[in-house]
Write an enzyme that holds these catalytic residues in place. Structure first.
Site, PDB file in Angstrom:
ATOM      1  N   TYR A  81      42.993  62.053  30.910  1.00 19.11           N
ATOM      2  CA  TYR A  81      41.841  61.524  31.809  1.00 19.11           C
ATOM      3  C   TYR A  81      41.278  62.902  30.495  1.00 19.11           C
ATOM      4  CZ  TYR A  81      44.360  60.259  35.847  1.00 19.11           C
ATOM      5  OH  TYR A  81      45.489  60.236  36.854  1.00 19.11           O
ATOM      6  N   HIS A 136      53.832  60.380  33.132  1.00 18.99           N
ATOM      7  CA  HIS A 136      52.167  59.705  34.577  1.00 18.99           C
ATOM      8  C   HIS A 136      53.185  57.731  34.367  1.00 18.99           C
ATOM      9  CE1 HIS A 136      47.872  59.318  33.602  1.00 18.99           C
ATOM     10  NE2 HIS A 136      48.107  58.359  34.768  1.00 18.99           N
ATOM     11  N   SER A 145      44.019  55.808  43.616  1.00 20.46           N
ATOM     12  CA  SER A 145      42.995  54.011  43.752  1.00 20.46           C
ATOM     13  C   SER A 145      43.146  53.426  45.971  1.00 20.46           C
ATOM     14  CB  SER A 145      43.229  53.680  43.017  1.00 20.46           C
ATOM     15  OG  SER A 145      43.005  53.940  41.888  1.00 20.46           O
ATOM     16  N   LEU A 192      40.881  53.452  47.957  1.00 15.46           N
ATOM     17  CA  LEU A 192      39.989  52.988  48.426  1.00 15.46           C
ATOM     18  C   LEU A 192      39.432  51.622  47.454  1.00 15.46           C
ATOM     19  CD1 LEU A 192      37.154  56.027  48.560  1.00 15.46           C
ATOM     20  CD2 LEU A 192      38.572  54.809  50.223  1.00 15.46           C
TER      21      LEU A 192
END
Length: 339
Positions: free
Chosen positions: A56, A127, A206, A208
Site C-alpha cells: 500500500y 499477500h 472490501s 462495502l
C-alpha cells in the site's frame, strides 16, 4: 451480537480498519494530517484491528501506521502483508511484483518491521501466493519468522481452500483474508468452510463492495485516472449502470432495518458467521463512525435471506477483476453467468 471477535490468540473489535485507502488505490489519498485523524479516531472509538501491507503506497501506508500508532502499540492487533510489493525498474518506475521466495519474504518482513516501528507483527499475511513458489516453501519461511519472534501468527490472502489446507499443514494459519461482500460471494464456495475446519478467522476486505454498497458512488466516469476500480469490469460504465439498479430495493431494506446502506452491508457479514471480521476502509471520520456502528445492527433470518436475494452472484454484472488480476489470485470462482 458480540462486539469483539477472536483472531487466533487475539481478541479484536468485531469491525477492524483496512488502512489501504489512506495511502493507496482510490485516487489521491487524504493529507497525512487527515489520515492521522482517521487512525487515532478509530483507536479512540475502540477499533483494535488495523490492517496494512507492504504494497500500500509501496511502503507509505506502513510508515503512516508506524508513525501514528507506534506510541499506542499495546492497544491494538497489528496485521500486515508481505510477498507483494514494489520493485523499481531501470526506468525508475515502481512496479507491483509478487515474490514469495523465502529470501524475499524475510526481507519484506524486515522492511515492514522498520516502517511500522515495531519489534513484532501480530498477524503477517502472504499477500498473494506466488505460483512459481510452492506454498509450502513460502509458509515455511514465514514460520521461521514466527520462531524468530518477528511475527506472532500467520495468514494468507486470496487463496483457495486447497492452498489453505496445504499451508496449514506446514504451520497453523490464523486468518485468511479475501474480498467478501454481498456482491462478491466467492468465499462461500469453499474458503469459509475451510477456515472453520482449521479454526482460522476469515477477514473480509472490501466489505462495502469498493463503495457500491454505500450508495455514494453513482458516476464511475468521475473516478480518478489512477483509481484501481477503473479497470474492474463491474465498474465499467455499462455494467455499473446495470448494477446500480440493484440498489433501490437494498436501500429500502436498510430503511426498514433502521440503518444506513453501509451498515447493512457490514451487519450482513457479522451475522453470516462468528469467525468473520470485516475490515472496511475510509478516509472520512463520519464514515468511520458509521461503519463501527454496524456492530449494533440486528438482522432477522428473513432479512438475511432477503438481502442475499437482492444482491449476489445471480444478478451482479461483471467479474470482480480484469483477467490479469484474476490470474494473480488463487480463489475459487463461480461459473460465468450470462450477464
Amino acid at each position: 451480537m458480540q462486539t469483539t471477535r477472536a483472531i487466533g490468540p487475539f481478541t479484536v473489535s468485531a469491525i477492524g480498519l483496512g488502512c489501504m485507502n489512506l495511502s493507496h488505490a482510490y485516487g489521491v489519498p487524504p493529507s497525512p494530517e487527515q489520515a492521522e485523524r482517521v487512525l487515532l479516531a478509530a483507536l479512540d472509538a475502540g477499533v483494535t484491528l488495523f490492517d496494512t501491507a507492504a504494497l500500500y503506497g509501496f511502503g507509505a501506508n506502513e510508515e503512516l501506521v508506524g508513525r501514528v500508532l507506534a506510541p499506542h502499540r499495546s492497544r491494538f492487533t497489528l496485521a500486515s502483508k508481505g510477498g507483494l510489493g514494489g520493485v523499481r525498474g531501470e526506468d525508475g518506475v515502481l512496479r507491483r511484483v509478487i515474490d514469495g521466495r523465502p529470501e524475499a519474504l524475510r526481507q519484506s518482513c524486515e522492511d515492514s518491521l522498520r516502517r511500522l516501528k515495531t519489534d513484532v507483527i501480530d498477524l503477517y499475511y502472504l499477500h498473494r501466493w506466488d505460483k512459481k513458489v510452492p506454498i509450502e516453501d513460502s509458509v515455511g519461511a514465514m514460520a521461521d519468522l514466527v520462531r524468530q519472534g518477528k511475527v506472532r501468527t500467520l495468514g494468507l490472502s486470496e487463496v483457495s481452500a486447497a492452498t489453505i489446507r496445504k499451508a496449514h499443514a506446514v504451520h497453523p494459519i490464523t486468518a485468511v483474508q479475501t474480498e467478501y461482500s454481498l456482491w462478491t460471494r466467492n468465499p462461500e464456495i469453499a474458503v469459509l468452510e475451510a477456515c472453520r475446519e482449521i479454526g482460522a478467522s476469515f477477514v473480509a476486505f472490501s466489505p462495502l463492495a469498493r463503495g457500491f454498497l454505500t450508495d455514494t458512488l453513482h458516476d464511475v466516469g468521475a473516478l480518478d485516472a489512477k483509481d484501481i476500480r477503473r479497470p474492474m469490469p463491474r465498474f465499467a460504465p455499462e455494467n455499473y449502470a446495470a448494477n446500480l439498479k440493484l440498489l433501490p430495493a437494498y436501500k429500502a431494506l436498510a430503511t426498514e432495518v433502521g440503518c444506513t446502506p453501509a451498515q447493512l452491508a457490514l451487519a450482513w457479514l457479522l451475522h453470516k458467521a462468528p469467525h468473520i471480521v470485516p475490515i472496511p476502509g475510509t478516509t472520512q471520520l463520519d464514515h468511520l463512525h458509521e461503519d463501527i456502528g454496524a456492530a449494533d445492527v440486528r438482522l432477522t433470518p428473513a432479512q438475511m435471506a432477503q438481502l442475499e436475494t437482492l444482491i449476489g452472484e445471480h444478478n451482479v454484472v461483471g467479474p470482480r477483476y480484469a483477467p490479469q488480476a484474476t490470474g494473480e489470485v488463487d480463489t475459487e470462482n463461480f461459473a460465468p453467468s450470462a450477464g
